[in-house]
Enzyme design. Structure first.
Site, short mmCIF file in Angstrom:
data_model
loop_
_atom_site.label_atom_id
_atom_site.label_comp_id
_atom_site.label_asym_id
_atom_site.label_seq_id
_atom_site.Cartn_x
_atom_site.Cartn_y
_atom_site.Cartn_z
CD GLU A 1 -3.19 -0.53 0.41
OE1 GLU A 1 -3.13 0.56 -0.18
OE2 GLU A 1 -4.17 -1.30 0.32
CG ASP B 1 -6.56 3.07 -3.47
OD1 ASP B 1 -6.96 3.02 -4.65
OD2 ASP B 1 -6.60 2.11 -2.70
CD GLU C 1 -1.19 -3.56 -4.25
OE1 GLU C 1 -1.92 -4.35 -3.64
OE2 GLU C 1 -1.61 -2.73 -5.05
CG HIS D 1 -13.04 5.20 -7.46
ND1 HIS D 1 -13.88 5.06 -6.40
CD2 HIS D 1 -12.38 4.02 -7.58
CE1 HIS D 1 -13.74 3.85 -5.88
NE2 HIS D 1 -12.84 3.19 -6.58
NE ARG E 1 -13.62 -3.48 2.43
CZ ARG E 1 -12.58 -3.97 3.10
NH1 ARG E 1 -12.54 -3.88 4.41
NH2 ARG E 1 -11.58 -4.55 2.47
CD GLU F 1 -14.83 0.02 -6.90
OE1 GLU F 1 -13.64 -0.18 -6.62
OE2 GLU F 1 -15.56 0.81 -6.27
CG ASP G 1 -8.02 -3.15 -6.14
OD1 ASP G 1 -6.99 -2.49 -6.26
OD2 ASP G 1 -8.91 -2.90 -5.29
#
Lengths: 671, 671
Positions: free
Chosen positions: B140, B462, B397, B527, B289, B276, B394
């Site tokens: 992140e 982000d 990481e 977004h 979520r 999404e 998405d």
């Protein structure tokens, strides 16, 4: 201690316990080259190291008591170590570098599971240092000292001053292990003692150190006794200290003495009045600062000489304030400059240090003549001749490392940690030369190896005016206990704390809780804090004055006991405030307690250090019956209990078997 | 490139420029042993290294093109380096460890004064990396990314997520030097490129790397061309992308499509709607979520299949969302578990990763069968068969390093950085196997070496919904430019930013400024951000919809030019957004500008990235006459100028000599 050859190496043991082991596979010593970056901002240091080389010295060639270390069998010797047995119990490891490039040194001592380590000077956050590493570099301790708090964040952001758990005015490269030994390194270089590993403690020094001293003894108290002999014992505090509280008051003659009289009138026994502003003031955008030109300000205290005489007749002393700098707009500065008593910059001018809108020269204590001058002109003439009975000997942590050159030719980065002890020495010697060691005292926050010999009384520095975990009331206990184990018998603190920043304000409750603790320390002293007008003061409320009077009366009541502890401190070097475990080695529960203490052998003190509580959880060590001084209730040791702890009744217990039982039994009745 | 023997060593040079020098006194290579500590918390890593050994390899024995490095003449060889000249301009240094204990490697390349270095993947804070070090570990990027800001402090405190300047979803051990060479290291281990030293760059790798590639070329664009060949070039974006904006809308079928229709009605050209929540929702204490079970939620989008058909007939596409995890309460989880397609823990169970009140398995992309399954069952059946035209791919990481075991038997700490590219490969291959590379796209934030070959479009991750220096609008420019130099031709971002935490809320102004910039990037996409209801949205205000319509019309107007840039990207690997200096190597002023960019060779874009301004300072490179697209004013290059920059008129200039002048001249008239 015994050194023995083992497969591919050697080991040092004491009573079968391994203190150090070296083999080709697991070498005990590493050397290397590092490039440090040290940035100072008003006593706060930002220190980074770039380790260019870190070489394990795997090969050890042993001849008699000399060990030659190298990378491999045929490689050149990097360092030699000479082992000297002082006696059966102790050893000295002396090092000599054979490679002039080396400036980093790491040594691993053996560690065991559940082992605890204590010391490293005056630690504020953690008494048991296992599981963490401790950089050892005298500095400001920081404001907040906890990266998760808002106050630390703001202090970091605006003043680079947030600090962290290991920052302290008084570090020392010395620790005591629960494996019944102590280790001390003879160095003044930056060091970092790393207690995070399971199997070893790794001690890092930014030079090849002169030597390492190892001391073992059957009990922790025996070890403390040895260390206090090694580092020097304090003289007893002057008798007058025990007369009552030292009131920290400033604001000029009228304000100081009228408030003192008021306190006395309200029943507070006063031993001394301590006025930092005896030297006058300087107004900066930060607020009122002292004028750093160490002599009586006739403007601010016009009748001071007469006043001191009068007070002394009433058995009240006057105390002042000094530090090792001289402001460049004062009267003393040009004199010291002309004589060449200041540290210099690379251009040969006086190195000026920024203290916030004013600049100061650093009196160069590596120059014996500068020390003499400070002793004669400032301490003897300006303080002792005025019959001043003591002072805060502030600072000692600020020696810059960049662009500063000292008379003795040693690099400032190697003298930085030595400075507090040099500063203490100047103070102690001046008093001794005047023959006043029995009657005049001073107190310091900064320290390092050997400060014990010169500084008669530590103060815990500048806590925040709160109950916070890493910068509040409770840190004073940890400070007293860790420094006590290093041979500093006498410790005290600013009642109510000092640092009020970012809307953090001292409350009445904090002041009273702090005073309750202070009654059970060798010295009670108030401080108005850095922003007196915005913070609670002892005389803001009649009930607080009454509370303070009561606590000071308790303090006075304990004097016979405290004097007996002082005798013990002189004879054996035991500190007055001690971790529980030094008296209860067999009770493992005592080992992780750092917010209670034994005040001498017989009193157990558990200061309330949280806001808004009226009960407190206390651990009472095993194999003893304890008596609550307030309720008189008897409790069998070996358990945690919860007791009533209203304001005015700090949890204190005494051993039922104490020869001082009668004295302690009277505490509850004191008003 | 040339390797030559010099006194006590050797050097590698290119056109007389020294790239690497090794002597006994100043060795170029160090090896050692370190013990890392890596703690992961929801994609944020806390990484510490304990360097146990760091040994300079002073002695180099050269035989033909093989160099054997050791500590000294008679010491055992530690590593060998084989130098292969690919051609005159490039070289490959291949390493082999001769000591299995070594897990740390440092190499120093020669540095010069005023040298700049760029790249290291997608950097958010600094385009020129000189003067800082850059840990390279996909993670992140952090919230705030600036330890002096309140938002970073709070993110650190509550979520361990504050980040710092070097944190990025897409690191890469590759940089370009202004000395006209590029250096790439073949490793997926943790690395740290240190550009802080005057005389050398020190590159640290947590393994002995396979090899180092050095590329030189006469111009920066030539170097970019080489790198893009090396790492792989992207396919062109599908034609439909250029039809207008991609609207990020969620909230179920009714909300999504009614708001899309409203936007169209208000004149916004829409290329696609991106939802999404096509997979449905999960309610947690954090908020809404997505449900991480990658298939159409018939509950949330009951008529999606029909809707996609209808939209396509209107030339509007539908896009979805995927990531490489499967929640353990979804329908796909038990299937993948039964087939053994998840990474395992030490007990042989599925290693579950905590994503905040729900847990997921990691599809093990080191298992070819798991990749096949993901491609077939999720991408082809659940997305492509539904005629979905693209998705956000998405994450990538988060591969933990602790207690996770992969099918290929390689340690997770060595696969962590490799994961983004594996994830990209799965997506790209599935689309290619379906024959849809021309028509279906996806976009990623995570990356590493080789992601270029698979990921057709980066998105900048982000950002916070603000103008902040290290996490706001301007960081997107730095991200596009750095990743572009690494051969990623196509870049875009969330219009308005994404992260709204701790009362940081997106403003109308921010949204509009961001949209203005996006018009001059290959893809425009909105977004709603992480907290849609509390933040400004494109349709909250009629004037913002009008502004967005205008910006999208400008975007559409530029399509012929952008397609020509896409041709160039295919042929030469040039990114569409480029640092000024790649076209103005002789103008030293361009080298430190990271908030303006060349959009192709002919357009200069200087997005306004501060709040409340109506003017903007712009640098126009030398030796060119520039025309302001809004005022039509002609300005001679080689100077900073201040121009009017009201909302709706982002500072954009074109070369007077451009063959696209007529097209650019029409921008000002677009509504």
């Amino acid at each position: 201690m015994k050194i023995s050859l083992i497969n591919n190496g050697f080991e040092i043991t004491q009573n079968e316990k391994q203190l150090l082991v070296h083999t080709t596979e697991n070498p005990a010593i590493f050397v290397g080259v590092g490039q440090e970056k040290m940035e100072i901002y008003r006593g706060n240091f930002d220190i980074h190291d770039y380790i260019e080389e870190r070489i394990p010295l795997r090969f050890a060639k042993i001849t008699d008591n000399i060990v030659e270390f190298s990378c491999g069998k045929d490689s050149p010797v990097q360092i030699t170590m000479k082992i000297t047995h002082q006696n059966n119990l102790d050893a000295l490891l002396s090092f000599e570098s054979q490679n002039q490039h080396l400036n980093r040194f790491w040594i691993r001592l053996s560690a065991t599971q559940n082992e605890r380590v204590w010391g490293c000077g005056e630690q504020m956050s953690y008494l048991n240092m296992r599981g963490r590493h401790f950089p050892l570099w005298t500095s400001e301790p920081g404001v907040g000292r906890d990266k998760t708090t808002e106050i630390t964040f703001l202090s970091d952001k605006y003043n680079k001053a947030g600090g962290d758990y290991y920052h302290t005015n008084y570090p020392q490269p010395t620790f005591i292990s629960s494996n019944h030994y102590a280790c001390h390194i003879n160095t003044t270089a930056y060091a970092d003692f790393d207690f995070r590993n399971n199997d070893f403690h790794e001690l890092q020094i930014w030079e090849i150190p002169q030597s390492i001293e190892l001391y073992s003894a059957p009990t922790y108290l025996d070890i403390v006794e040895k260390l206090s002999l090694r580092f020097g014992r304090q003289p007893k505090l002057p008798e007058w200290v025990y007369n009552g509280i030292i009131l920290g008051l400033k604001g000029g003659e009228e304000n100081t003495f009228s408030r003192m009289e008021n306190a006395i009138k309200k029943g507070v026994p006063v031993a001394a009045v301590w006025s930092e502003d005896w030297v006058g003031l300087r107004i900066t955008s930060f607020g009122k600062r002292l004028f750093w030109d160490w002599k009586w300000s006739r403007k601010r205290y016009p009748n001071l000489e007469q006043k001191i005489k009068e007070l002394k007749q009433r058995n009240i002393r006057f105390m002042s304030y000094l530090n090792p700098y001289l402001c460049n707009d004062g009267e003393l500065f040009p004199i010291a400059k002309q004589k060449g008593y200041f540290a210099l910059n690379k251009d040969g001018d006086v190195a000026l240090v920024d203290f916030g809108e004013f600049y100061c020269g650093v009196v160069d204590f590596t120059n014996p003549k500068a020390c003499e001058w400070y002793k004669e002109e400032i301490i003897k003439k300006n303080c002792l001749d005025l019959d001043i009975s003591g002072w805060m000997a502030d600072f000692g942590e600020y020696l810059p490392t960049d662009n500063i050159y000292l008379a003795n030719g040693v690099e400032a980065k190697l003298m930085h940690n030595a400075w507090p002890t040099l500063w203490a020495k100047v103070n102690a010697e001046a008093i001794a030369e005047a023959g006043k060691t029995d009657d005049v005292t001073f107190f310091m926050r900064a320290g390092y190896t050997g400060v014990q010999k010169y500084c008669p009384l530590l103060w815990a520095g500048d806590q925040s005016v709160d109950f916070s975990r890493h910068d509040g009331l409770n840190t004073v206990i940890c400070a007293a206990l860790s420094s006590g184990l290093m041979g500093n018998a006498y410790h005290h603190s600013d009642i109510g704390g000092y640092t009020s920043l970012f809307n953090n304000r001292r409350s009445k409750e904090l002041f009273e809780r702090w005073a309750e603790m202070a009654a059970f320390t060798p010295v009670m002293r108030t401080h108005e804090c850095n922003r007196p007008d915005e913070n609670f003061q002892f005389d803001h409320d009649p009930s607080t004055i009454a509370h303070l009077a009561k606590m000071t009366n308790i303090y006075r009541h304990l004097v016979p006991y405290v004097k007996a502890l002082a005798d013990e401190a002189s004879e054996k070097g035991y500190p007055l405030q001690r971790p529980l475990f030094v008296h209860f080695e067999q009770d493992i529960n005592t080992y992780d307690i750092q917010d209670q203490y034994m005040y001498g052998k017989d009193l157990l003190v558990a200061p309330v250090h949280q806001q808004g509580v009226t009960e407190w959880k206390v651990y009472l060590p095993a194999d003893e019956t304890w008596i609550n001084v307030w309720s008189k209730q008897q409790v069998q040791g070996g358990q945690f209990i919860t007791v009533a702890a209203p304001i005015g009744q700090p949890p204190v217990f005494y051993r039922k078997t104490s020869k001082w039982s009668d004295l302690f039994a009277e505490i509850a009745a004191i008003k």
